[in-house]
Design a protein around this motif. Structure first.
Motif, PDB file in Angstrom:
ATOM      1  N   ALA A  22       0.944  -1.224  -0.093  1.00 10.57           N
ATOM      2  CA  ALA A  22       0.030   0.015   0.010  1.00 10.57           C
ATOM      3  C   ALA A  22       0.892   1.249   0.019  1.00 10.57           C
ATOM      4  O   ALA A  22       0.576   2.155  -0.830  1.00 10.57           O
ATOM      5  CB  ALA A  22      -1.011  -0.041   1.238  1.00 10.57           C
ATOM      6  N   ARG A  23       1.853   1.171   0.670  1.00 11.07           N
ATOM      7  CA  ARG A  23       2.540   2.243   0.867  1.00 11.07           C
ATOM      8  C   ARG A  23       3.512   2.639  -0.355  1.00 11.07           C
ATOM      9  O   ARG A  23       3.580   3.876  -0.960  1.00 11.07           O
ATOM     10  CB  ARG A  23       3.772   2.242   1.949  1.00 11.07           C
ATOM     11  CG  ARG A  23       4.796   3.299   2.304  1.00 11.07           C
ATOM     12  CD  ARG A  23       5.405   3.415   3.510  1.00 11.07           C
ATOM     13  NE  ARG A  23       6.566   2.267   3.500  1.00 11.07           N
ATOM     14  CZ  ARG A  23       6.437   0.979   3.975  1.00 11.07           C
ATOM     15  NH1 ARG A  23       5.108   0.989   4.808  1.00 11.07           N
ATOM     16  NH2 ARG A  23       7.292   0.284   4.127  1.00 11.07           N
ATOM     17  N   GLY A  26       0.931   3.972  -3.217  1.00 16.70           N
ATOM     18  CA  GLY A  26       0.543   5.239  -2.953  1.00 16.70           C
ATOM     19  C   GLY A  26       1.737   6.312  -3.239  1.00 16.70           C
ATOM     20  O   GLY A  26       1.358   7.185  -3.945  1.00 16.70           O
ATOM     21  N   GLU A  29       1.736   6.554  -7.075  1.00 15.50           N
ATOM     22  CA  GLU A  29       0.709   7.388  -7.403  1.00 15.50           C
ATOM     23  C   GLU A  29       1.227   8.908  -7.428  1.00 15.50           C
ATOM     24  O   GLU A  29       0.997   9.676  -8.399  1.00 15.50           O
ATOM     25  CB  GLU A  29      -0.636   7.352  -6.517  1.00 15.50           C
ATOM     26  CG  GLU A  29      -1.814   7.911  -7.116  1.00 15.50           C
ATOM     27  CD  GLU A  29      -2.928   7.364  -6.483  1.00 15.50           C
ATOM     28  OE1 GLU A  29      -3.847   6.733  -7.088  1.00 15.50           O
ATOM     29  OE2 GLU A  29      -3.151   7.680  -5.396  1.00 15.50           O
ATOM     30  N   ASP A  30       1.897   9.177  -6.133  1.00 17.55           N
ATOM     31  CA  ASP A  30       2.115  10.514  -6.083  1.00 17.55           C
ATOM     32  C   ASP A  30       3.226  11.099  -6.784  1.00 17.55           C
ATOM     33  O   ASP A  30       3.466  12.088  -7.282  1.00 17.55           O
ATOM     34  CB  ASP A  30       2.390  10.630  -4.346  1.00 17.55           C
ATOM     35  CG  ASP A  30       1.464  10.487  -3.516  1.00 17.55           C
ATOM     36  OD1 ASP A  30       0.118  10.777  -3.934  1.00 17.55           O
ATOM     37  OD2 ASP A  30       1.704  10.349  -2.351  1.00 17.55           O
ATOM     38  N   ARG A  73      -6.587   1.655  -1.402  1.00 15.92           N
ATOM     39  CA  ARG A  73      -5.197   2.263  -0.856  1.00 15.92           C
ATOM     40  C   ARG A  73      -4.894   3.408  -1.507  1.00 15.92           C
ATOM     41  O   ARG A  73      -3.914   4.032  -1.237  1.00 15.92           O
ATOM     42  CB  ARG A  73      -4.148   1.855  -0.182  1.00 15.92           C
ATOM     43  CG  ARG A  73      -4.779   0.363   0.898  1.00 15.92           C
ATOM     44  CD  ARG A  73      -5.241   0.916   2.120  1.00 15.92           C
ATOM     45  NE  ARG A  73      -4.224   1.626   2.699  1.00 15.92           N
ATOM     46  CZ  ARG A  73      -3.535   1.092   3.761  1.00 15.92           C
ATOM     47  NH1 ARG A  73      -3.565  -0.361   4.035  1.00 15.92           N
ATOM     48  NH2 ARG A  73      -2.307   1.736   4.349  1.00 15.92           N
ATOM     49  N   THR A  74      -5.470   3.431  -2.821  1.00 11.49           N
ATOM     50  CA  THR A  74      -4.940   4.572  -3.984  1.00 11.49           C
ATOM     51  C   THR A  74      -6.451   5.151  -4.397  1.00 11.49           C
ATOM     52  O   THR A  74      -7.398   4.844  -4.101  1.00 11.49           O
ATOM     53  CB  THR A  74      -4.344   4.106  -5.036  1.00 11.49           C
ATOM     54  OG1 THR A  74      -4.934   2.740  -5.480  1.00 11.49           O
ATOM     55  CG2 THR A  74      -2.758   3.414  -4.481  1.00 11.49           C
ATOM     56  N   GLU A  75      -6.290   6.152  -5.365  1.00  9.86           N
ATOM     57  CA  GLU A  75      -7.208   7.037  -5.789  1.00  9.86           C
ATOM     58  C   GLU A  75      -7.444   6.996  -7.514  1.00  9.86           C
ATOM     59  O   GLU A  75      -8.204   6.931  -7.973  1.00  9.86           O
ATOM     60  CB  GLU A  75      -7.346   8.417  -5.304  1.00  9.86           C
ATOM     61  CG  GLU A  75      -7.368   8.357  -3.745  1.00  9.86           C
ATOM     62  CD  GLU A  75      -7.610   9.753  -3.160  1.00  9.86           C
ATOM     63  OE1 GLU A  75      -7.159  10.809  -4.115  1.00  9.86           O
ATOM     64  OE2 GLU A  75      -7.718   9.920  -1.939  1.00  9.86           O
TER      65      GLU A  75
END
Length: 284
Positions: A22-23, A26, A29-30, A73-75
């Motif tokens: 998850a980390r 994310g 994604e960022d 856990r992401t968008e």
């Protein structure tokens, strides 16, 4: 052309730990990666024999379960199966799982599939290696009927059904389908039945050769639009590497981190190979 970047192996080794995966998803994604990818092997030969890619005791989560976790856990980042060994899966069960994943991720699924190559695995799940290509083609057609047809039905040698339905349907219509494989049959499958193609561990010379053959297969199939091309290179890419693959016509480079390293090393890898550092096109 500037390719985008994807990140592979979000379901193996350190990424089999839910917090680590998850980390990293994310963080990707960022940093502007367009996608994260999870590989697929239901079982691995024990003891390991060629061409098995990993030791049998390597932590290896099911890709659909792992991506469902990452969906929550992401968008924005796309979630790709890289790639599901399609003839090993029941096509109706898999279609339901993938549609559910597309709904849970609000339309972020990329369905990568291939016919497979690991004979001990295929036989262990009851699938003869012979004819797996034809089985792959049928399963894909059957799944699409269940996803999109008003009255789903399919009648083939390896799959058949009628008088059934499954909801909810996928958010994406259609779900983008990416097929893998380097053989002539795999290239024809991509040209005839897929939206994209995924080349695995291809150096620039090999990528150029396969892309030329893929374009010929597209022409033979009479495609209206070219395939979206994803490639995982065998070497860690730098800015020059990214540019050169883009010049070949590669739309996405899916980078593969070193396997079996600690989570802290994976995080540094994701930062070091971010689109902004390599001159890749950031995710839209």
């Amino acid at each position: 052309m500037q390719p985008t970047l994807g990140l592979f192996a979000l379901n193996v080794y350190a990424c089999a730990e839910p917090g680590v995966a998850a980390r990293l998803a994310g963080l990707a994604e960022d940093l502007g990666y367009d996608s994260v990818w999870a590989g697929d092997h239901v079982v691995l030969p024990s003891p390991r024999v060629a061409p098995s890619p990993m030791e049998p005791d390597a932590p290896f989560l099911d890709p659909l379960v792992a991506l469902a976790h990452l969906a929550g856990r992401t968008e924005r980042i796309a979630l790709g199966t890289g790639v599901v060994v399609l003839p090993q899966r029941n096509p109706l069960v898999l279609a339901k799982q993938l549609a559910s994943l597309d709904v849970l991720s609000e339309g972020r699924l990329i369905f990568g599939a291939a016919a497979g190559y690991l004979e001990p695995e295929l036989r262990a799940v009851g699938v003869p290696p012979e004819g797996r290509g034809a089985r792959t083609d049928e399963y894909l057609a059957a799944m699409r009927s269940l996803w999109y047809d008003e009255a789903p039905a399919f009648h083939g040698r390896h799959a058949g059904f009628a008088g059934v339905d499954a909801h909810p349907r996928p958010v994406q219509r259609p779900i983008p389908v990416v097929t893998g494989g380097h053989s002539p049959a795999a290239l024809r499958r991509a040209a005839r039945h897929a939206d994209g193609w995924y080349g695995w561990m291809l150096g620039r010379r090999a990528a150029a050769d396969l892309l030329a053959r893929l374009r010929a297969a597209e022409q033979e199939a009479g495609r209206a639009a070219p395939l979206h091309i994803s490639v995982s290179p065998p070497k860690l890419p730098d800015a020059g590497y990214v540019r050169e693959y883009g010049e070949l016509g590669v739309d996405r480079l899916i980078v593969v981190p070193p396997m079996g390293v600690p989570a802290s090393d994976l995080e540094q890898f994701v930062r070091d190979h971010a689109p902004g550092r390599l001159g890749a096109r950031p995710a839209a």
